[in-house]
Design a protein around this motif. Structure first.
Motif, PDB file in Angstrom:
ATOM      1  N   ALA A 104       0.386  -1.450  -0.288  1.00 15.69           N
ATOM      2  CA  ALA A 104       0.146  -0.070   0.342  1.00 15.69           C
ATOM      3  C   ALA A 104       0.749   1.641  -0.252  1.00 15.69           C
ATOM      4  O   ALA A 104       0.827   2.085  -0.632  1.00 15.69           O
ATOM      5  CB  ALA A 104      -1.430   0.446   1.474  1.00 15.69           C
ATOM      6  N   ALA A 105       2.112   1.248   0.308  1.00 17.86           N
ATOM      7  CA  ALA A 105       2.810   2.635   0.469  1.00 17.86           C
ATOM      8  C   ALA A 105       3.522   2.960  -0.656  1.00 17.86           C
ATOM      9  O   ALA A 105       3.394   4.078  -0.717  1.00 17.86           O
ATOM     10  CB  ALA A 105       3.834   1.941   1.519  1.00 17.86           C
ATOM     11  N   LEU A 162      -4.783  -9.167 -10.292  1.00 18.79           N
ATOM     12  CA  LEU A 162      -3.573  -8.769  -9.402  1.00 18.79           C
ATOM     13  C   LEU A 162      -4.529  -8.359  -8.039  1.00 18.79           C
ATOM     14  O   LEU A 162      -5.374  -7.573  -8.800  1.00 18.79           O
ATOM     15  CB  LEU A 162      -2.417  -8.489  -9.660  1.00 18.79           C
ATOM     16  CG  LEU A 162      -1.390  -8.872 -10.751  1.00 18.79           C
ATOM     17  CD1 LEU A 162      -0.639  -7.529 -11.313  1.00 18.79           C
ATOM     18  CD2 LEU A 162      -1.157  -9.779  -9.406  1.00 18.79           C
ATOM     19  N   PRO A 163      -4.185  -7.889  -6.469  1.00 16.23           N
ATOM     20  CA  PRO A 163      -4.905  -7.277  -5.652  1.00 16.23           C
ATOM     21  C   PRO A 163      -4.091  -6.059  -6.697  1.00 16.23           C
ATOM     22  O   PRO A 163      -3.459  -5.823  -6.476  1.00 16.23           O
ATOM     23  CB  PRO A 163      -3.757  -8.006  -4.627  1.00 16.23           C
ATOM     24  CG  PRO A 163      -2.353  -8.571  -5.425  1.00 16.23           C
ATOM     25  CD  PRO A 163      -3.101  -9.155  -6.159  1.00 16.23           C
ATOM     26  N   SER A 212      -6.069 -11.371  -0.650  1.00 17.82           N
ATOM     27  CA  SER A 212      -5.804  -9.997  -1.637  1.00 17.82           C
ATOM     28  C   SER A 212      -6.454  -8.955  -1.127  1.00 17.82           C
ATOM     29  O   SER A 212      -5.296  -7.610  -1.069  1.00 17.82           O
ATOM     30  CB  SER A 212      -5.226 -10.242  -3.055  1.00 17.82           C
ATOM     31  OG  SER A 212      -6.542  -9.533  -3.511  1.00 17.82           O
ATOM     32  N   GLY A 213      -7.352  -8.377  -0.562  1.00 24.43           N
ATOM     33  CA  GLY A 213      -7.644  -7.127  -0.143  1.00 24.43           C
ATOM     34  C   GLY A 213      -8.620  -6.595  -1.730  1.00 24.43           C
ATOM     35  O   GLY A 213      -9.133  -5.753  -1.719  1.00 24.43           O
ATOM     36  N   ARG A 256       2.627  -9.784   1.043  1.00 26.89           N
ATOM     37  CA  ARG A 256       2.241  -8.768   1.480  1.00 26.89           C
ATOM     38  C   ARG A 256       2.916  -7.720   1.601  1.00 26.89           C
ATOM     39  O   ARG A 256       3.618  -6.664   0.896  1.00 26.89           O
ATOM     40  CB  ARG A 256       0.728  -8.637   1.513  1.00 26.89           C
ATOM     41  CG  ARG A 256       0.663  -6.861   1.243  1.00 26.89           C
ATOM     42  CD  ARG A 256      -1.682  -6.939   1.687  1.00 26.89           C
ATOM     43  NE  ARG A 256      -1.356  -7.449   3.114  1.00 26.89           N
ATOM     44  CZ  ARG A 256      -1.277  -6.202   3.554  1.00 26.89           C
ATOM     45  NH1 ARG A 256      -1.643  -4.467   3.184  1.00 26.89           N
ATOM     46  NH2 ARG A 256      -1.694  -6.424   5.192  1.00 26.89           N
ATOM     47  N   LYS A 257       3.157  -7.547   2.466  1.00 24.49           N
ATOM     48  CA  LYS A 257       4.016  -6.638   3.543  1.00 24.49           C
ATOM     49  C   LYS A 257       5.272  -6.300   3.369  1.00 24.49           C
ATOM     50  O   LYS A 257       5.627  -5.381   3.885  1.00 24.49           O
ATOM     51  CB  LYS A 257       3.984  -7.239   4.863  1.00 24.49           C
ATOM     52  CG  LYS A 257       2.595  -7.059   6.057  1.00 24.49           C
ATOM     53  CD  LYS A 257       1.767  -7.412   7.024  1.00 24.49           C
ATOM     54  CE  LYS A 257       0.693  -6.845   7.235  1.00 24.49           C
ATOM     55  NZ  LYS A 257       0.617  -7.355   8.682  1.00 24.49           N
TER      56      LYS A 257
END
Length: 404
Positions: free
Chosen positions: A15-16, A85-86, A224-225, A309-310
């Protein structure tokens, strides 16, 4: 802190990084058996280098700097499963925008050009010299050459470093031709270094998480959100090599799953990712390592995906002001005076990729010191004709480094 017995594809931004202007989110093909998701609009095609052969459906860019044959950024291998893709993720692109760099601020970036001398035997009772290795990504021959140049292995790949302490910063596989060969060499050197009074250890990279996930969970849908995702599709999109998967055995999986996420050595805080996600897993280095290892031992696809993800987030220390602040936050929490990381290639941090006029490839001569001297980037960009870095710490000239 515990270390796995025997003591690894840049790529998806979390997300960043989703807010980076102009970042493109390609849509790879759906994994067989994965639940279908509404098709996302096709992004602009990613140009392919004139050599090797073009990836089907990817037009060639006649003047673009050529990436390594095994790495065609943004292009999934022919025949790989399609899948949405997410949101907020994208494979590494050569033209990824770079914001908030020293160049943008009118300052010269600091790159340390320091040949690694042969290890000097430590005096009795003293620790041996400390070396770190940046992202290898399957480039076994380049790794052998760099380790020999540093005096750490001989011509038959056996340890000659004596009491030297050697840390690999993760991302051993994907993109390059022999990721399993890299893993097996590191495992071998671990045993040989320990017998000589030194050590060879390794940190967990996001590509280790990706490979473990692809092997364990394949096309299993994960949360995946932002739509349907699977480890198999993510692994292929991020340079997964089928030869590696064919040679991957359970003892390789166990070794990767037991790697530490972070370490402290001679006041250097060693990480794979230039991200602050480590703070989410504990208040001490030991707590973080235990939490990550225990998560992998639970064999849960969604939990492993969340780790991946992180750990793919990047650039936490790059921007002026916020970057040094983020670096200090990690150093205050876990100790140390300087962060040493891989993950984000130095050419991206310096904004030296994406120029069709520059046919010479990225100009990497050594580690990059930035964030007010609090961070050292070690990924020399070997996948894009950069350099595989093997460097002795502390860096020479570090007292004048970090002018950003």
């Amino acid at each position: 802190m515990t270390q796995g017995a025997g003591q690894g594809p840049d790529v998806w931004h979390g997300a960043a990084d989703a807010a980076v202007p102009g970042a493109r989110v390609p849509v790879p093909p759906a994994a067989p058996g994965a639940p279908g998701a509404p098709a996302a609009p096709a992004p602009p095609a990613v140009p392919a280098a004139p050599a090797p052969p073009a990836v089907p459906g990817v037009p060639a860019a006649p003047a673009a700097p050529a990436p390594r044959p095994e790495h065609v950024p943004g292009a999934a291998p022919a025949g790989s499963p399609a899948e949405e893709l997410p949101g907020g993720y994208t494979p590494t692109q050569r033209d990824m925008p770079v914001v908030g760099t020293a160049a943008a601020a009118g300052h010269e970036p600091t790159v340390i050009d320091m040949p690694s001398p042969a290890p000097v035997p430590a005096a009795e009772g003293e620790a041996g010299p400390l070396y770190v290795v940046g992202d290898v990504h399957g480039y076994l021959d380049e790794l052998r050459t760099a380790l020999r140049s540093a005096g750490l292995i001989d011509t038959e790949d056996h340890w000659t470093g004596g009491t030297t302490r050697l840390w690999f910063l993760g991302d051993f596989t994907d993109r390059g031709p022999d990721g399993i060969g890299v893993i097996e060499l590191v495992m071998q050197l671990s045993a040989e270094a320990a017998a000589a009074g030194g050590y060879c250890k390794a940190l967990l990279g996001n590509h280790e998480l990706l490979l473990v996930g692809a092997k364990r969970f394949g096309d299993t849908p994960v949360k995946s959100g932002a739509g349907t995702a699977s480890f198999q599709a993510a692994w292929l999109l991020n340079g997964g090599q089928r030869a590696d998967m064919e040679r991957l055995e359970e003892h390789h999986i166990q070794w990767m799953s037991r790697l530490d996420a972070m370490a402290l050595a001679d006041r250097h805080l060693l990480l794979h990712s230039d991200a602050t996600c480590y703070l989410e897993y504990g208040d001490t280095i030991e707590d973080v390592n235990d939490a990550v290892r225990e998560a992998l031992q639970r064999h849960d696809a969604d939990e492993t995906w969340d780790l991946f993800r992180k750990f793919t987030k990047r650039f936490a220390f790059r921007d002026e002001g916020a970057g040094p602040q983020a670096a200090r936050e990690l150093l205050d929490a876990f100790g140390g005076e300087r962060i040493v990381h891989g993950h984000s290639p130095i050419p991206y941090l310096l904004g030296e990729v994406g120029s069709e006029e520059d046919e010479s490839g990225p100009h990497v001569t050594g580690p990059h010191v930035y964030a007010d001297g609090l961070a050292v980037a070690m990924d020399g960009g070997v996948t894009m004709e950069g350099k595989l870095l093997v460097t002795r710490l502390p860096l020479a000239g570090q007292q004048v480094a970090g002018r950003m």
